[in-house]
Design a protein around this motif. Structure first.
Motif, mmCIF file in Angstrom:
data_model
loop_
_atom_site.group_PDB
_atom_site.id
_atom_site.type_symbol
_atom_site.label_atom_id
_atom_site.label_comp_id
_atom_site.label_asym_id
_atom_site.label_seq_id
_atom_site.Cartn_x
_atom_site.Cartn_y
_atom_site.Cartn_z
ATOM 1 N N ASP A 143 -20.001 13.555 2.166
ATOM 2 C CA ASP A 143 -20.870 12.710 1.349
ATOM 3 C C ASP A 143 -20.309 12.649 -0.066
ATOM 4 O O ASP A 143 -19.602 13.565 -0.509
ATOM 5 N N ASP A 177 -21.476 10.091 5.664
ATOM 6 C CA ASP A 177 -22.701 9.429 5.221
ATOM 7 C C ASP A 177 -22.314 8.004 4.847
ATOM 8 O O ASP A 177 -21.973 7.708 3.701
ATOM 9 N N THR A 197 -24.168 16.180 7.472
ATOM 10 C CA THR A 197 -24.274 15.234 6.364
ATOM 11 C C THR A 197 -25.488 15.544 5.490
ATOM 12 O O THR A 197 -25.473 15.272 4.288
ATOM 13 N N ASP A 247 -25.054 16.132 1.613
ATOM 14 C CA ASP A 247 -25.871 15.370 0.654
ATOM 15 C C ASP A 247 -26.528 16.313 -0.351
ATOM 16 O O ASP A 247 -26.550 16.029 -1.565
#
Length: 239
Positions: free
Chosen positions: A40, A110, A213, A217
């Motif tokens: 990400d 992502d 992910t 994040d």
């Protein structure tokens, strides 16, 4: 990488050439899948300078244990061009991958892969340089040729295919009841059925997106906040 690209037309020309390298078949024994990486990026600006952080979190797909975390922070010079996001992000992705101690078996981005006007979202574009299976999971829908997706039924595992010109670009998947769908597309070296099975397996009760992910994040937000709070005069330092 990509620093000498002059304009959008040249970027699209590169995508059209790389498109011929897409392989949407399994080239890996995914029954032995262990190390799965979530990728990400997050952005911020200081004055007129734009910065980005790329975070990669690798987990054991069987135990969900975090095996490794790495990140890179840098200024970003390539402009935002719709449909050409990989040209902004891929240099940071490649640099961050180089910091990993062991190679992941699969990268989950992502973002999108095949679900892209030229089938060259970040997940697909990156796979050509990483030479590893990839897939993309986006939290919002990227509309192509004004084609909307059909909402899946309201139960875990329900999905609808996103079909454009008789080609399946991706899937809208409901990973939990009463939550909005995510948008899955293959990146490269994996088929859609296998990608769907892996994504459903890696979703936890805490989130409707895959664990790798989700963790990536969380890391991007943490690192971005840290750099914004301490200033970005040394933002080219990398962790």
């Amino acid at each position: 990488m990509f620093r000498n690209i002059k304009d959008e037309a040249e970027a699209i020309n590169i995508q059209n050439k790389l498109n011929k390298l897409i392989v949407i078949n399994n080239n890996f024994d995914f029954k032995g899948l262990k190390r799965v990486a979530g990728v990400d990026l997050a952005y911020w600006k200081v004055s007129d300078i734009e910065y980005a952080v790329c975070c990669i979190v690798v987990i054991d797909s069987s135990t969900e244990e975090v095996l490794e975390k790495v990140y890179t922070v840098s200024s970003v010079s390539f402009p935002y061009i719709p449909g050409c996001l990989a040209f902004r992000e891929l240099p940071l992705v490649i640099e961050t991958v180089s910091k990993l101690k062991a190679e992941p078996d699969l990268y989950i981005f992502d973002g999108n892969g095949y679900l892209h006007p030229r089938h060259m979202g970040i997940a697909t574009h990156a796979s050509i340089y990483l030479n590893k299976p990839t897939l993309g999971v986006a939290k919002s829908y990227y509309k192509i040729q004004d084609v909307d997706f059909t909402m899946p039924e309201n139960h875990k595992g329900a999905y609808t295919d996103i079909i454009i010109n008789n080609d399946i670009y991706g899937r809208a998947i409901r990973t939990h009841k009463d939550v909005k769908p995510i948008f899955l597309s293959v990146g490269n070296y994996i088929d859609l059925e296998t990608a769907t099975e892996i994504v459903n397996r890696l979703v936890s009760t805490e989130s409707h997106i895959p664990i790798p992910t989700r963790l990536a994040d969380i890391e991007t937000h943490r690192i971005r906040t840290m750099y914004k709070n301490v200033g970005t005069s040394s933002a080219n330092n990398q962790g």
